[in-house]
Enzyme design. Structure first.
Site, mmCIF file in Angstrom:
data_model
loop_
_atom_site.group_PDB
_atom_site.id
_atom_site.type_symbol
_atom_site.label_atom_id
_atom_site.label_comp_id
_atom_site.label_asym_id
_atom_site.label_seq_id
_atom_site.Cartn_x
_atom_site.Cartn_y
_atom_site.Cartn_z
ATOM 1 C CG ASP A 1 -1.981 0.996 1.251
ATOM 2 O OD1 ASP A 1 -2.399 1.428 0.161
ATOM 3 O OD2 ASP A 1 -2.440 1.369 2.355
ATOM 4 N N GLY B 1 -7.421 8.434 6.989
ATOM 5 C CA GLY B 1 -7.520 8.694 8.419
ATOM 6 C C GLY B 1 -8.927 8.568 8.964
ATOM 7 C CG HIS C 1 -6.197 4.650 -1.640
ATOM 8 N ND1 HIS C 1 -5.041 4.292 -1.012
ATOM 9 C CD2 HIS C 1 -6.179 4.030 -2.842
ATOM 10 C CE1 HIS C 1 -4.338 3.507 -1.807
ATOM 11 N NE2 HIS C 1 -5.004 3.322 -2.927
ATOM 12 N N GLY C 2 -8.788 5.474 1.551
ATOM 13 C CA GLY C 2 -9.382 6.272 2.630
ATOM 14 C C GLY C 2 -10.864 6.014 2.819
ATOM 15 C CB SER D 1 -9.147 4.459 10.119
ATOM 16 O OG SER D 1 -8.158 5.275 9.534
ATOM 17 N NE ARG E 1 -3.872 1.505 11.183
ATOM 18 C CZ ARG E 1 -3.950 1.918 9.920
ATOM 19 N NH1 ARG E 1 -4.779 2.890 9.584
ATOM 20 N NH2 ARG E 1 -3.198 1.379 8.985
HETATM 21 CO CO CO Z 1 -4.389 5.045 0.780
#
Ligand code: CO
Ligand code: CO
Length: 315
Positions: A82, A181, A213-214, A259, A262
């Site tokens: 990644d 994030g 992504h994200g 995230s 996590r």
């Molecule tokens: Co990314």
């Protein structure tokens, strides 16, 4: 089944109107949680590894762990780098058992991004490894100024077409509203995705797997749990699952979540530390945390990615 590239799984996802979850793992427990969920749901899955995680595990451990996962469960899995920030790290992963690498040269200008991506593609393809690259600004997109044409800071479809044709990449990470994030959107704003751009890119480059992504959803019950048990994650907001589900039906074939794992893992451990202050046996808090992550991923495979039951026959 074996450790595979994403080629076949993306082809099936594209045609079948679903997507493959790419999960960032940070330790053995989250690694196993992803594999166990994929196995239980008979779903293909991507293990996403950042450069920092390679440093943390050691690349030989990573390769052997994913081999062990395949041997134990027969799960259909790709081992993916990644955000590889250099040609060197991408080559290193190609040489050490990864089946997929992402070269992220999006910080460079268009021509330099093409040059770097092309070099990675040539090296990777010669070794049977597939390549993802990024075009547009994904990180911190919520702060981006939307200027100029209707695409603003997002991926420009015509530019995407040229980029894909000149680099020969296998999949493209696009900027359409997601951000990295746990703090994707400001409180009070409505999360959105630019489906119009996704559809335009798909029309211009038919068959090309797109990557989001994200895309963590940042489960609010878990954020509340973190804050209740001594943590501090105020106003963490993610992307709603229904937007990801709608994107999965389109050309989006890979959706990244890091995230969420996590947050889930940390929230459970915080709870146990507060409620059972005498507990110090490591497995007594890692096992429940792993279970929470596994259950969360199983739910996503069913209801967000819709990839359950789509794995090639394993064990
Ligand atoms: Co990314
Ligand atoms: Co799709």
């Amino acid at each position: 089944m074996a450790l595979v590239t994403t080629k076949e799984m993306f082809k099936r996802a594209y045609e079948g109107g679903y997507s493959i979850g790419a999960f960032n793992v940070d330790n053995l427990e989250t690694f196993q949680a992803v594999i166990e969920a994929a196995h239980a749901k008979k779903s293909p899955v991507i293990i996403a590894i950042t450069e920092n995680v390679i440093k943390y595990f050691g690349i030989t451990y990573l390769r052997k762990i994913v081999e062990a996962a395949v041997e134990e469960t027969g799960v259909e899995v790709a081992l993916h780098l990644d955000h590889g920030k250099s040609i060197e790290i991408c080559k290193y992963c190609c040489d050490n058992g990864f089946t997929s690498v992402m070269i992220d040269a999006s910080a460079y200008d268009f021509e330099e991004n093409i040059r770097i991506t092309k070099e990675v593609v040539e090296y990777a393809h010669a070794r049977g490894v597939v390549v993802e690259s990024e075009l547009g600004a994904i990180a911190g997109i919520e702060d981006g100024e939307v200027t100029g044409d209707k695409y603003g800071v997002f991926t420009h479809p015509e530019q995407a077409k040229e980029f894909v044709e000149r680099t020969g990449i296998d999949s493209l990470a696009i900027a359409v509203g997601t951000a990295h994030g746990a703090y994707k959107f400001k409180p009070g704003t409505t999360p959105y995705l630019r489906f119009d751009i996704i559809e335009e890119i798909a029309k211009l480059i038919p068959g090309l797997p797109l990557v989001l992504h994200g895309s963590s959803m940042v489960p609010q019950d878990r954020i509340e749990m973190i804050n209740k048990f001594g943590g501090e994650m105020p106003a963490a907001i993610g992307i709603p699952g229904n937007l990801l589900r709608d994107a999965s039906k389109l050309a989006v074939c890979k959706i990244n979540q890091g995230s969420d794992l996590r947050v889930a893992f940390t929230s459970e451990i915080r709870k146990i530390f507060v409620e059972q202050p005498r507990e110090y046996e490591i497995r007594k808090y890692t096992a429940p945390a792993k279970k929470v992550v596994r259950e969360m991923i199983e739910d996503r495979l069913d209801n967000v990615f819709m990839s359950s039951g789509h794995a090639v026959e394993g064990k």
